[in-house]
Design a protein around this motif. Sequence first.
Motif, PDB file in Angstrom:
ATOM      1  N   ILE A  59    -136.062   0.470 -11.904  1.00  0.00           N
ATOM      2  CA  ILE A  59    -135.001   0.765 -10.949  1.00  0.00           C
ATOM      3  C   ILE A  59    -135.507   1.721  -9.877  1.00  0.00           C
ATOM      4  O   ILE A  59    -135.169   1.577  -8.702  1.00  0.00           O
ATOM      5  N   ARG A  60    -136.346   2.658 -10.261  1.00  0.00           N
ATOM      6  CA  ARG A  60    -136.896   3.610  -9.287  1.00  0.00           C
ATOM      7  C   ARG A  60    -137.692   2.874  -8.204  1.00  0.00           C
ATOM      8  O   ARG A  60    -137.532   3.136  -7.012  1.00  0.00           O
ATOM      9  N   ASP A  61    -138.557   1.935  -8.601  1.00  0.00           N
ATOM     10  CA  ASP A  61    -139.334   1.164  -7.628  1.00  0.00           C
ATOM     11  C   ASP A  61    -138.421   0.288  -6.772  1.00  0.00           C
ATOM     12  O   ASP A  61    -138.604   0.180  -5.562  1.00  0.00           O
ATOM     13  N   ARG A  62    -137.456  -0.333  -7.412  1.00  0.00           N
ATOM     14  CA  ARG A  62    -136.527  -1.193  -6.683  1.00  0.00           C
ATOM     15  C   ARG A  62    -135.797  -0.391  -5.607  1.00  0.00           C
ATOM     16  O   ARG A  62    -135.715  -0.820  -4.456  1.00  0.00           O
ATOM     17  N   CYS A  63    -135.310   0.778  -5.967  1.00  0.00           N
ATOM     18  CA  CYS A  63    -134.599   1.636  -5.006  1.00  0.00           C
ATOM     19  C   CYS A  63    -135.519   2.089  -3.883  1.00  0.00           C
ATOM     20  O   CYS A  63    -135.090   2.158  -2.722  1.00  0.00           O
ATOM     21  N   ARG A  64    -136.759   2.387  -4.211  1.00  0.00           N
ATOM     22  CA  ARG A  64    -137.710   2.845  -3.181  1.00  0.00           C
ATOM     23  C   ARG A  64    -137.891   1.783  -2.106  1.00  0.00           C
ATOM     24  O   ARG A  64    -137.845   2.076  -0.911  1.00  0.00           O
ATOM     25  N   TYR A  65    -138.062   0.528  -2.498  1.00  0.00           N
ATOM     26  CA  TYR A  65    -138.228  -0.540  -1.513  1.00  0.00           C
ATOM     27  C   TYR A  65    -136.928  -0.800  -0.747  1.00  0.00           C
ATOM     28  O   TYR A  65    -136.968  -1.090   0.454  1.00  0.00           O
ATOM     29  N   LEU A  66    -135.800  -0.697  -1.425  1.00  0.00           N
ATOM     30  CA  LEU A  66    -134.528  -0.862  -0.724  1.00  0.00           C
ATOM     31  C   LEU A  66    -134.308   0.259   0.282  1.00  0.00           C
ATOM     32  O   LEU A  66    -133.764   0.031   1.361  1.00  0.00           O
ATOM     33  N   GLU A  67    -134.739   1.463  -0.059  1.00  0.00           N
ATOM     34  CA  GLU A  67    -134.630   2.577   0.890  1.00  0.00           C
ATOM     35  C   GLU A  67    -135.520   2.351   2.107  1.00  0.00           C
ATOM     36  O   GLU A  67    -135.141   2.681   3.237  1.00  0.00           O
ATOM     37  N   ILE A  68    -136.680   1.761   1.904  1.00  0.00           N
ATOM     38  CA  ILE A  68    -137.555   1.427   3.031  1.00  0.00           C
ATOM     39  C   ILE A  68    -136.876   0.367   3.900  1.00  0.00           C
ATOM     40  O   ILE A  68    -136.903   0.468   5.135  1.00  0.00           O
ATOM     41  N   ALA A  69    -136.265  -0.624   3.278  1.00  0.00           N
ATOM     42  CA  ALA A  69    -135.548  -1.661   4.035  1.00  0.00           C
ATOM     43  C   ALA A  69    -134.419  -1.044   4.850  1.00  0.00           C
ATOM     44  O   ALA A  69    -134.228  -1.390   6.028  1.00  0.00           O
ATOM     45  N   ARG A  70    -133.685  -0.125   4.234  1.00  0.00           N
ATOM     46  CA  ARG A  70    -132.591   0.543   4.950  1.00  0.00           C
ATOM     47  C   ARG A  70    -133.150   1.354   6.117  1.00  0.00           C
ATOM     48  O   ARG A  70    -132.602   1.333   7.222  1.00  0.00           O
ATOM     49  N   GLY A  71    -134.240   2.049   5.898  1.00  0.00           N
ATOM     50  CA  GLY A  71    -134.868   2.808   6.977  1.00  0.00           C
ATOM     51  C   GLY A  71    -135.321   1.911   8.114  1.00  0.00           C
ATOM     52  O   GLY A  71    -135.178   2.260   9.294  1.00  0.00           O
TER      53      GLY A  71
END
Length: 140
Positions: A59-71
């Motif tokens: 979940i941590r990795d998944r959130c990290r990539y989603l945060e990059i997408a949001r950015g």
Amino acid sequence: MKPQLDHEKLEVYQHAVQFTAWTEEFIALLPARAVRDQLDRASTSIPLNIAEGNGKFSIRDRCRYLEIARGSAVECAACLDVAVAKKLVPAGAVTEGKERLLRIVSMVTGLIMSLNNRVSEEPAGYGTTEQEHEQEKEQE
């Protein structure tokens, strides 16, 4: 029905790909300047990071990539603002793109929040607490 990978089933991924297609048409209106290249890279980054994040197990990795997408989506909004500020396009030309980005950012944020809620749930109360365990020892 055609076979699909998991990320292709996500509505936010589909919106991100549609935004990338919209961006191609918008970029054609811009003269060759830095904002054009930046918008192209940032818009491409959104679906790529959603897909890569969705493929991660933790979940941590998944959130990290989603945060990059949001950015990257927020960066695209800034590129549109800069294009208007530099008078490269009229303000009305970015309205559709900004609306698409607002939806994408909202959806990605919702995904991140739902994943974070899974991580931060209180553990189920199995067995006894440490204090109850100490009390049981004293009674023996």
